[in-house]
Design a protein around this motif. Structure first.
Motif, short mmCIF file in Angstrom:
data_model
loop_
_atom_site.label_atom_id
_atom_site.label_comp_id
_atom_site.label_asym_id
_atom_site.label_seq_id
_atom_site.Cartn_x
_atom_site.Cartn_y
_atom_site.Cartn_z
N ASN A 141 43.16 49.06 -46.81
CA ASN A 141 43.97 47.84 -46.96
C ASN A 141 44.45 47.29 -45.62
O ASN A 141 45.56 46.74 -45.52
N GLN B 60 56.43 41.71 -41.23
CA GLN B 60 57.81 41.35 -41.56
C GLN B 60 58.80 42.34 -40.95
O GLN B 60 60.01 42.09 -40.95
N GLU C 281 53.08 38.46 -44.22
CA GLU C 281 52.36 39.72 -43.96
C GLU C 281 51.25 39.92 -44.98
O GLU C 281 50.11 40.23 -44.62
N TRP C 282 51.55 39.75 -46.26
CA TRP C 282 50.58 40.01 -47.32
C TRP C 282 49.37 39.08 -47.19
O TRP C 282 48.21 39.52 -47.29
N LEU C 283 49.62 37.80 -46.97
CA LEU C 283 48.54 36.83 -46.85
C LEU C 283 47.69 37.07 -45.60
O LEU C 283 46.46 37.08 -45.65
N SER C 284 48.36 37.29 -44.47
CA SER C 284 47.61 37.46 -43.22
C SER C 284 46.84 38.77 -43.20
O SER C 284 45.78 38.86 -42.57
N ARG C 285 47.34 39.80 -43.89
CA ARG C 285 46.63 41.07 -43.95
C ARG C 285 45.28 40.89 -44.63
O ARG C 285 44.27 41.45 -44.20
N MET C 286 45.25 40.10 -45.70
CA MET C 286 43.98 39.84 -46.38
C MET C 286 43.01 39.08 -45.48
O MET C 286 41.81 39.34 -45.46
N LYS D 134 57.62 38.51 -45.70
CA LYS D 134 56.83 39.50 -46.42
C LYS D 134 55.57 38.86 -47.00
O LYS D 134 54.49 39.46 -46.98
N SER D 135 55.70 37.65 -47.52
CA SER D 135 54.52 36.93 -48.01
C SER D 135 53.56 36.63 -46.87
O SER D 135 52.33 36.71 -47.04
N GLU E 213 53.66 46.55 -40.36
CA GLU E 213 53.68 45.28 -41.09
C GLU E 213 54.47 44.21 -40.33
O GLU E 213 55.46 44.51 -39.64
#
Length: 362
Positions: free
Chosen positions: A258, A135, A170-175, A167-168, A133
């Protein structure tokens, strides 16, 4: 330091080792950089102490599931697009690029960017290994923001991400990476030269080359590459290493979920090694247990190597029947602080075992 073809081979092997199974296939990245050399381009590696404090450095990398790279090879232009877009957004030209991690293909993506843009690559990174991840960077641990960030795919589609925290991001770019087919190419964690010196794990690119050279020369002289490796590591920031298991790979469970490669490997002991080792995987090897007892745990390195060739084996290359030797390595002190463990310690991966340094384990 100008890299040669031999340096690239050693780097790919050493980065696969430091990547603890993750970071993508280093063979693919090596071919991309070799093509740059064949075209007469220069790959110029510089020490972090040689980066001016006020200079802008923009790291570049691949993100996503390493298994996707087997069928979806990059051209190198993807990361360059992200780099240029971030320069444009910041309104500044970057002095250099650098890896975000030293594992696998992500040790070589910045080399392609640097060679094609004619800029140096800093001999340092933000993980000292590979993590799944974004972050999970020493950059972020010690105060550097990951965004603004650009994400680009093979069709040259790009997205700018502005996140409130890493962390946000990571979450956004992963999608976004999932929508781009499971992997994408990024520019992020733009920082000053002073921040590089303060937050990066230094000299990991040259360390990877030292590891690759150590294994190659030991084999050429008919010495044990494992003995040579264990003798080398205490001379580095990674000051402890040991073999924790040897056996036959009898089961591999692996799926892409995911945006990550998730799985488990089971190794039955051979020779004096009794019992069964199980290794949990999220892109990288996270925890190794023998008969339920922990032998090594993230962030320390868990490296699976071919017992005959001493070649590191990435998670997407694990196959039934391989004879393997598992080596555990202590990470540098900058990665073991309470602040660091809050970002990439065991509990960040849902593991219920506290971090225990490998040198204190039985």
């Amino acid at each position: 330091m100008k890299l040669t073809s031999e340096d690239l081979h050693d780097l790919a092997v050493g980065a696969a080792f430091l990547g603890t199974g993750g970071g993508g296939n280093p063979y693919v990245g090596r071919l991309m950089v070799q093509r740059c050399l064949d075209e007469g381009l220069t790959v110029d590696l510089i020490d972090p102490t040689d980066v001016p404090d006020e200079a802008l450095v923009i790291p570049t990398a691949m993100m996503g599931a390493p298994t996707v790279l087997i069928e979806k090879l990059p051209s190198g232009e993807e990361a360059i697009t992200s780099f240029r877009q971030l320069e444009k957004h910041l309104g500044r030209k970057a002095f250099a690029t650098m890896p975000i991690e030293i594992g696998g293909i992500n040790s070589t993506i910045p080399l392609v960017v640097g060679a094609r843009l004619g800029i140096p690559i800093v001999d340092a990174d933000g993980m000292g290994r590979a993590f799944p991840e974004l972050q999970m960077e020493t950059f972020g641990v010690y105060g550097v923001s990951g965004s603004p960030m650009y994400v680009t795919d093979e069709d040259n589609d790009s997205t700018l991400l502005m996140a409130t925290d890493n962390k946000s991001m990571e979450w956004l770019s992963r999608m976004v990476a999932i929508r781009m087919g499971g992997c994408a190419y990024i520019a992020e964690y733009s920082m000053s030269g002073a921040d590089v010196k303060r937050t990066a794990v230094p000299n990991t690119m040259t360390l990877a080359m030292r590891i690759g050279r150590c294994l190659r020369e030991a084999k050429a002289s008919h010495q044990s590459p494992f003995d040579a490796l264990l003798n080398l590591m205490p001379q580095t920031l990674y000051n402890h290493a040991r073999i924790i298991f040897t056996g036959k790979l009898v089961d591999v469970q692996r799926e892409t979920r995911n945006g990550f490669s998730i799985g488990r490997a089971r190794i039955d002991g051979l020779g004096p090694w009794v019992g069964t080792m199980e290794i949990e995987i999220q892109n990288e090897n996270l925890i190794a247990r023998v008969n339920g007892e922990v032998r090594a745990i993230v962030p320390d390195l868990i490296c699976i190597m071919d017992s005959e060739s001493a070649e590191p084996i990435t998670t997407e290359q694990l196959r039934y029947g391989q004879r393997v030797t598992v080596v555990a390595v202590a990470v540098p002190a900058i990665m073991r602080t309470p602040e660091a463990l809050d970002v990439f310690g065991p509990r960040c991966f849902g593991l219920d075992h506290p971090f225990t340094p490998i040198e204190t384990m039985a």
